[in-house]
Design a protein around this motif. Structure first.
Motif, PDB file in Angstrom:
ATOM      1  N   GLU A  16       0.811  -1.049   0.069  1.00 28.85           N
ATOM      2  CA  GLU A  16      -0.111  -0.039  -0.207  1.00 28.85           C
ATOM      3  C   GLU A  16       0.720   1.022  -0.016  1.00 28.85           C
ATOM      4  OE1 GLU A  16      -3.056   0.015  -0.212  1.00 28.85           O
ATOM      5  OE2 GLU A  16      -3.611  -2.092  -0.053  1.00 28.85           O
ATOM      6  N   GLY A  23      -8.030  -6.042   4.618  1.00 30.04           N
ATOM      7  CA  GLY A  23      -7.661  -5.270   6.000  1.00 30.04           C
ATOM      8  C   GLY A  23      -7.934  -6.366   7.242  1.00 30.04           C
ATOM      9  N   THR A  54     -11.947  -1.276   6.018  1.00 26.27           N
ATOM     10  CA  THR A  54     -12.715  -0.565   4.883  1.00 26.27           C
ATOM     11  C   THR A  54     -11.968  -0.971   3.395  1.00 26.27           C
ATOM     12  OG1 THR A  54     -12.656   1.224   6.276  1.00 26.27           O
ATOM     13  CG2 THR A  54     -12.965   1.602   3.910  1.00 26.27           C
ATOM     14  N   TYR A  55     -10.743  -1.528   3.376  1.00 22.89           N
ATOM     15  CA  TYR A  55     -10.002  -1.813   2.242  1.00 22.89           C
ATOM     16  C   TYR A  55     -10.120  -3.643   2.256  1.00 22.89           C
ATOM     17  CZ  TYR A  55      -7.761   2.603   2.196  1.00 22.89           C
ATOM     18  OH  TYR A  55      -7.726   3.972   2.148  1.00 22.89           O
ATOM     19  N   PRO A  64      -4.501   1.045   5.575  1.00 21.16           N
ATOM     20  CA  PRO A  64      -5.211  -0.022   4.780  1.00 21.16           C
ATOM     21  C   PRO A  64      -4.864  -1.314   5.514  1.00 21.16           C
ATOM     22  CG  PRO A  64      -4.414   1.536   3.070  1.00 21.16           C
ATOM     23  CD  PRO A  64      -3.663   1.843   4.437  1.00 21.16           C
TER      24      PRO A  64
END
Length: 174
Positions: A97, A173, A169-170, A164
């Protein structure tokens, strides 16, 4: 949680420690080659340096995550002049990320010297009559009269690249 930082620069190490302190990380500094020039001169080169540092730091240790931080300069569409940019990358070995830190326009005199091939840190030392500005407040601190500094600026890149991995949310995760 153990985090390998792809640098022995104390400012980069502190940026990771401060930003991730709620996770009580064991941070280990690993001197690795960024694989890019000493003064990255584009977003792509700066991001690549951060990614290389993150991957190489993780590969050199048994850490849970590798974090790479890289500062560079770039001309940005819609923004006049040459800008100081900061990017971070975090990897767990499976995914990488990326996240950016603050961006600020360099003064014309500084930008001209960097455009002519100077590296920002040593050039700032020369301009200011100092030594080690890149391992202290950095250009970000000097150019904002202390409103931010290199540690906080790099910390934002850490937060944006590490986030992340700690939010659901990702995809992928926690």
């Amino acid at each position: 949680m153990e985090i390998a930082v792809g640098s022995t620069n104390p400012v980069k190490i502190e940026a990771v420690e401060r930003t991730l302190e709620r996770y009580e990380p064991a941070v280990v500094a690993v001197g690795v080659d960024s694989g890019v020039s000493e003064q990255p001169r584009s977003v792509a080169e700066t991001v690549s340096g951060a990614e290389n540092r993150a991957r190489r730091a993780l590969a050199a240790t048994d850490a849970d995550y590798g974090v790479g931080l890289e500062g560079g300069v770039a001309r940005l569409e819609g923004v006049p002049g040459l800008s100081l940019i900061m990017w971070g990358a975090t990897t767990d070995g499976d995914r990488v990320e990326r996240g950016g830190g603050p961006t600020l326009r360099l003064p014309d005199e500084v930008a001209d010297r960097v455009a002519d091939g100077a590296e920002l840190g040593p050039m700032m030392d020369d301009l200011l009559g100092t030594a080690g500005v890149a391992e202290a407040e950095g250009a970000a601190g000097v150019l904002t009269a202390g409103l931010t500094d290199r540690t906080r600026a790099l910390g934002e890149a850490v937060a944006c690249s590490f986030g992340p991995f700690v939010t659901d949310t990702y995809e992928g995760g926690p």
